[in-house]
Scaffold this active site. Structure first.
Site, short mmCIF file in Angstrom:
data_model
loop_
_atom_site.label_atom_id
_atom_site.label_comp_id
_atom_site.label_asym_id
_atom_site.label_seq_id
_atom_site.Cartn_x
_atom_site.Cartn_y
_atom_site.Cartn_z
N PRO A 375 0.84 -1.19 0.00
CA PRO A 375 0.00 0.00 0.00
C PRO A 375 0.88 1.25 0.00
CG PRO A 375 -0.62 -1.52 1.75
CD PRO A 375 0.66 -2.03 1.19
N GLY A 378 1.69 3.10 5.20
CA GLY A 378 1.39 2.15 6.27
C GLY A 378 1.23 2.87 7.60
N GLY A 380 2.40 3.07 11.62
CA GLY A 380 3.42 2.70 12.61
C GLY A 380 2.78 2.44 13.96
N TYR A 413 7.72 -3.33 20.51
CA TYR A 413 6.63 -2.40 20.82
C TYR A 413 5.71 -2.96 21.91
CZ TYR A 413 8.26 -0.54 16.33
OH TYR A 413 9.03 -0.06 15.32
N HIS A 470 15.08 -6.08 13.37
CA HIS A 470 14.77 -4.70 13.77
C HIS A 470 16.01 -3.81 13.62
CE1 HIS A 470 11.76 -2.46 16.54
NE2 HIS A 470 12.44 -1.60 15.82
N1 LIG Z 1 12.49 0.02 12.48
C1 LIG Z 1 12.79 0.90 13.38
O1 LIG Z 1 13.85 0.86 14.01
C2 LIG Z 1 11.83 2.00 13.70
C3 LIG Z 1 12.26 3.10 14.45
C4 LIG Z 1 11.36 4.12 14.72
C5 LIG Z 1 10.08 4.04 14.22
N2 LIG Z 1 9.67 2.95 13.50
C6 LIG Z 1 8.32 2.84 12.95
O2 LIG Z 1 7.94 4.08 12.37
C7 LIG Z 1 6.72 4.51 12.93
C8 LIG Z 1 6.62 6.02 12.91
O3 LIG Z 1 7.72 6.61 13.51
P1 LIG Z 1 7.58 7.59 14.77
O4 LIG Z 1 6.79 6.93 15.80
O5 LIG Z 1 8.93 8.10 15.06
O6 LIG Z 1 6.69 8.71 14.29
P2 LIG Z 1 6.49 9.67 13.04
O7 LIG Z 1 5.45 9.05 12.25
O8 LIG Z 1 7.72 10.09 12.34
O9 LIG Z 1 5.97 10.96 13.81
C9 LIG Z 1 4.97 10.89 14.77
C10 LIG Z 1 4.74 12.30 15.26
O10 LIG Z 1 4.21 13.09 14.22
C11 LIG Z 1 2.95 13.63 14.61
N3 LIG Z 1 2.06 13.58 13.47
C12 LIG Z 1 1.60 12.48 12.85
N4 LIG Z 1 0.80 12.83 11.82
C13 LIG Z 1 0.74 14.17 11.82
C14 LIG Z 1 0.08 15.12 11.01
N5 LIG Z 1 -0.68 14.73 9.98
N6 LIG Z 1 0.25 16.42 11.28
C15 LIG Z 1 1.03 16.81 12.30
N7 LIG Z 1 1.69 15.97 13.11
C16 LIG Z 1 1.54 14.65 12.86
C17 LIG Z 1 2.47 12.76 15.74
O11 LIG Z 1 1.65 13.49 16.61
P3 LIG Z 1 0.07 13.14 16.75
O12 LIG Z 1 -0.03 11.86 17.48
O13 LIG Z 1 -0.46 14.31 17.51
O14 LIG Z 1 -0.47 13.07 15.40
C18 LIG Z 1 3.78 12.36 16.42
O15 LIG Z 1 4.20 13.36 17.31
C19 LIG Z 1 6.73 3.88 14.31
O16 LIG Z 1 5.44 3.80 14.86
C20 LIG Z 1 7.32 2.54 14.03
O17 LIG Z 1 6.31 1.67 13.53
C21 LIG Z 1 10.54 1.94 13.22
#
Ligand SMILES: NC(=O)c1ccc[n+]([C@@H]2O[C@H](COP(=O)([O-])OP(=O)(O)OC[C@H]3O[C@@H](n4cnc5c(N)ncnc54)[C@H](OP(=O)(O)O)[C@@H]3O)[C@@H](O)[C@H]2O)c1
Length: 661
Positions: A375, A378, A380, A413, A470
């Site tokens: 898609p 996705g 997170g 997680y 990871h």
């Molecule tokens: N493989 C890895 O090592 C690894 C590492 C880090 C992350 N990840 C994955 O990546 C995913 C996302 O990364 P992340 O958790 O760092 O977050 P991100 O998606 O980069 O950012 C999340 C932040 O952005 C805000 N946000 C989201 N949509 C928004 C919008 N439309 N307008 C304004 N602000 C917005 C959120 O606040 P609100 O809640 O207020 O919207 C939150 O503060 C994780 O959940 C995880 O699944 C993987």
């Protein structure tokens, strides 16, 4: 292919608007009003006729597009079929079931194609709704309510006579009925119906058919539907052409059954016990035009096919309308003839999830056909946020309801069991419609199978669509990582970030190549359809590729405009490896960048949507996380946006080789 328009009124203008970009050519136009035909023809440089026989004889049109007034449809279609020409008719196909069946017989006997508007079951919003039904989101659908509030035609149409003569049922009523038949197959019975002649006395022209009709219709393999079709209720009424489906497990609302485009809020899904969540379009809008149906019909004819299934559906819809009239006049149930709607029904009525997934898939710039389809965007599921842990159950539920199809999960997680509960609850999407990505944590590289089986058990599924390392680093084993979300943070971190007494990280003596081999065992055991690796650089990825029996299908890296990782993305794309961008929005200061604000203002969206679209445009799948339901929906909707080259260049100026969190 040459076609002849018969009828040069308002709807003909709508069809003709798309002609300049169409492979169809207009050989001529015919209208009983010779002046109107001449004016229409002059604007399109084609021949004008006031006589149908002459038009058929003098043009070499292979297809007639019947755009006459409602009551004239059947007669014109009959003449054209008898003259040996394929016909595409505006709705309704006819004004009674016998006439409609007769047209089908003639087309069949003459080996001609016959098709009928509306094309709305194939338009974007209706396909989103069809996908939700196909994904099993509603469970068994017991009830439908549909409105076709055509409104006061004397107010908005310069030639309302034809409408006033046939009534709202054969005009607006055809839209929801066509959709319900496309989704659920034939209706069997009108259980009860009523017709009113209510109309303002001051109006000079009045309907000769009832101005307001209500009916309850039973479908063989679908809901009992309550339809209201009205000229009296204004088209500005709140219900307008709204259609709602109510199933055992959830409800779905389509704001306009006759719409040809999909907006962010066109379709909403309400899982049983939850508020409605918009299901936004996830792919660039197709922007259907009236002519699309004719083009598809012409392409089939050119291929030697003789399509008639749309006409069969149109005939069955006419039969429903006629049965409603009979039930209203005679009171009591009236059975509905099938008119061939079940014979050779053509394409499956409901869009299958796989087909739709392909449609919304993003593979831009990915070289190999072997690359997996994902898609566009996705979700997170990590609980970790800015040094804190947050509960994600509600936001994952909203994401599933909005139509996200890729969930990024990980044992780290600690919330796989909560995702599993959501996937098992009524109204959840069917497993096959989802792409589930899981990750083995650094402490489990020597226990990959144990970790993978544990995660699958928690999620309640048999296999991951992708199972990934990871991180490339191996750390000391600290036992199975179970339900970390339910442990105190200190205890969870002690298990997941093992330290020596010295405070140094406690590592495991395992190379990346060995970790990959261990991961491959999950694939060999059928626990993962594909494998992936996160947080690697090019050298580490090359190490994996050198030893892999099962090469990685997915690489997940932190990627955003500060850190575009272009070289690595290109390296992956050249090898058919899909790139997933984690943490796409959370780089400090990113969403306040003026260049993003400017593009967002030009595009009428948010800076976050621009960043999502920046990834999607590059063929990379972002997995933004959010706990705000509006953001959850907006981020998915941003997957339907594609940036142009100049916007991509402007965003490229944000790249910062020294970026660090
Ligand atoms: N493989 C890895 O090592 C690894 C590492 C880090 C992350 N990840 C994955 O990546 C995913 C996302 O990364 P992340 O958790 O760092 O977050 P991100 O998606 O980069 O950012 C999340 C932040 O952005 C805000 N946000 C989201 N949509 C928004 C919008 N439309 N307008 C304004 N602000 C917005 C959120 O606040 P609100 O809640 O207020 O919207 C939150 O503060 C994780 O959940 C995880 O699944 C993987």
């Amino acid at each position: 292919m040459n076609c002849l328009f018969v009828g040069a009124g308002a709807v003909a203008e709508q069809y003709a608007a798309a002609l300049p970009e169409s492979p169809l050519t207009l050989a001529g136009v015919c209208d009983l009003d010779a002046d109107r035909a001449a004016e229409f023809a002059a604007a399109r440089d084609c021949a004008a006729f006031a006589d149908l026989d002459a038009a058929l004889a003098e043009t070499d049109a292979e297809i007639v597009v019947n755009l006459t007034s409602h009551a004239a449809h059947a007669g014109v279609t009959r003449s054209c079929l008898d003259a040996g020409v394929h016909v595409y008719s505006e709705k309704p196909l006819a004004l009674d079931a016998d006439a409609a069946r007769d047209l089908l017989d003639r087309a069949e006997n003459a080996g001609l194609g016959l098709a009928c508007a509306p094309i709305t079951p194939d338009c974007d919003a209706q396909r989103i709704a069809a996908r939700a039904i196909g994904d099993g989101r509603l469970g068994r659908v017991g009830l439908a309510t549909a409105h076709a509030h055509v409104g006061r035609v004397t107010e908005w149409h310069d030639r309302p006579d034809s409408f006033l003569e046939v009534g709202p049922l054969y005009d607006g009523g055809v839209y929801p009925l066509s959709l319900l038949v496309a989704w659920f197959g034939p209706a069997t019975e009108v259980r009860v119906a009523d017709a009113l002649d209510t109309w303002p006395e001051r109006e000079e022209q009045s309907p000769t058919a009832p101005s307001h009709v209500e009916a309850t219709i039973a479908f063989a393999d679908g809901p009992t539907a309550r339809l209201t079709a009205s000229f009296y209720v204004p088209h500005r009424a709140r219900e307008f052409y709204g259609l709602e489906l109510h199933g055992d497990d959830g409800s779905l609302s389509l704001d306009d059954a006759g719409a040809m485009t999909a907006e962010r809020d066109s379709v909403s899904f309400g899982r049983a016990g939850r508020e409605y969540t918009p299901m936004p379009p996830q792919a660039p809008a197709d922007g259907s035009t009236h002519l699309d149906g004719v083009e598809r019909f012409a392409a089939a004819i050119a291929d030697g096919r003789r399509p008639r299934e749309r006409a069969r559906r149109g005939a069955h819809v006419v039969a429903i309308c006629e049965a409603i009239e009979t039930a209203a006049a005679e009171s009591g149930p009236v059975s509905i003839p099938d008119c061939g709607a079940t014979a050779d029904p053509g394409p499956a009525p409901v869009v299958r999830p796989e087909a739709e997934q392909r449609r919304g898939a993003s593979t831009t710039g990915v070289a190999r056909s072997s690359a997996i389809r994902l898609p566009s965007v996705g979700f997170g599921c990590s609980r970790y946020r800015d040094g804190e842990y947050v509960d994600r159950e509600e936001s994952v539920a909203t994401a599933l309801d909005a139509g996200y199809r890729l969930l990024d999960s990980a044992e780290l997680y600690g919330n796989e069991h909560r995702i599993g509960d959501l996937l098992a609850a009524p109204g959840a999407p069917e497993r096959e419609s989802l792409f589930l990505l899981g990750k083995v944590w650094n402490t489990n590289h020597e226990h990959v199978l144990e970790a993978c089986r544990g995660s699958l058990d928690e999620l309640g599924v048999d296999a991951f669509d992708c199972y990934a390392l990871h991180w490339p680093d191996s750390w000391a084993y600290r036992g199975a990582l179970e339900r970390l979300a339910e442990k105190p943070v200190d205890a969870a971190e002690e298990l997941t970030f093992p330290a020596e007494e010295s405070g140094e990280r406690a590592t495991a003596d395992l190379s990346l190549a060995e970790s990959w081999r261990n991961l491959e065992a999950a694939h060999e055991q059928g626990l993962a359809r594909t494998l992936g690796v996160c947080n690697v650089d090019r050298e580490q990825l090359a190490t994996v590729l050198a030893v892999a029996n099962v090469p990685p299908a997915v690489v997940q890296i932190e990627r955003h405009p500060y850190q575009p990782r272009s070289e690595l993305v290109e390296f992956c794309h050249d090898r058919g490896i899909r790139v997933i961008a984690h943490s796409p929005l959370s780089a400090p200061g990113l969403l306040d960048e003026s260049v993003l604000a400017e593009i967002a203002a030009e595009r009428d969206c948010s800076p976050a949507a621009v960043v999502v679209a920046w990834n999607v445009t590059a063929g990379v799948v972002p997995i933004p996380a959010s706990n705000d339901s509006e953001h959850v929906v907006d981020n998915l909707h941003a997957g339907s946006l594609r940036l142009d080259a100049s916007e991509m260049r402007r965003i490229a100026t944000l790249a910062d080789p020294a970026f660090e969190r």
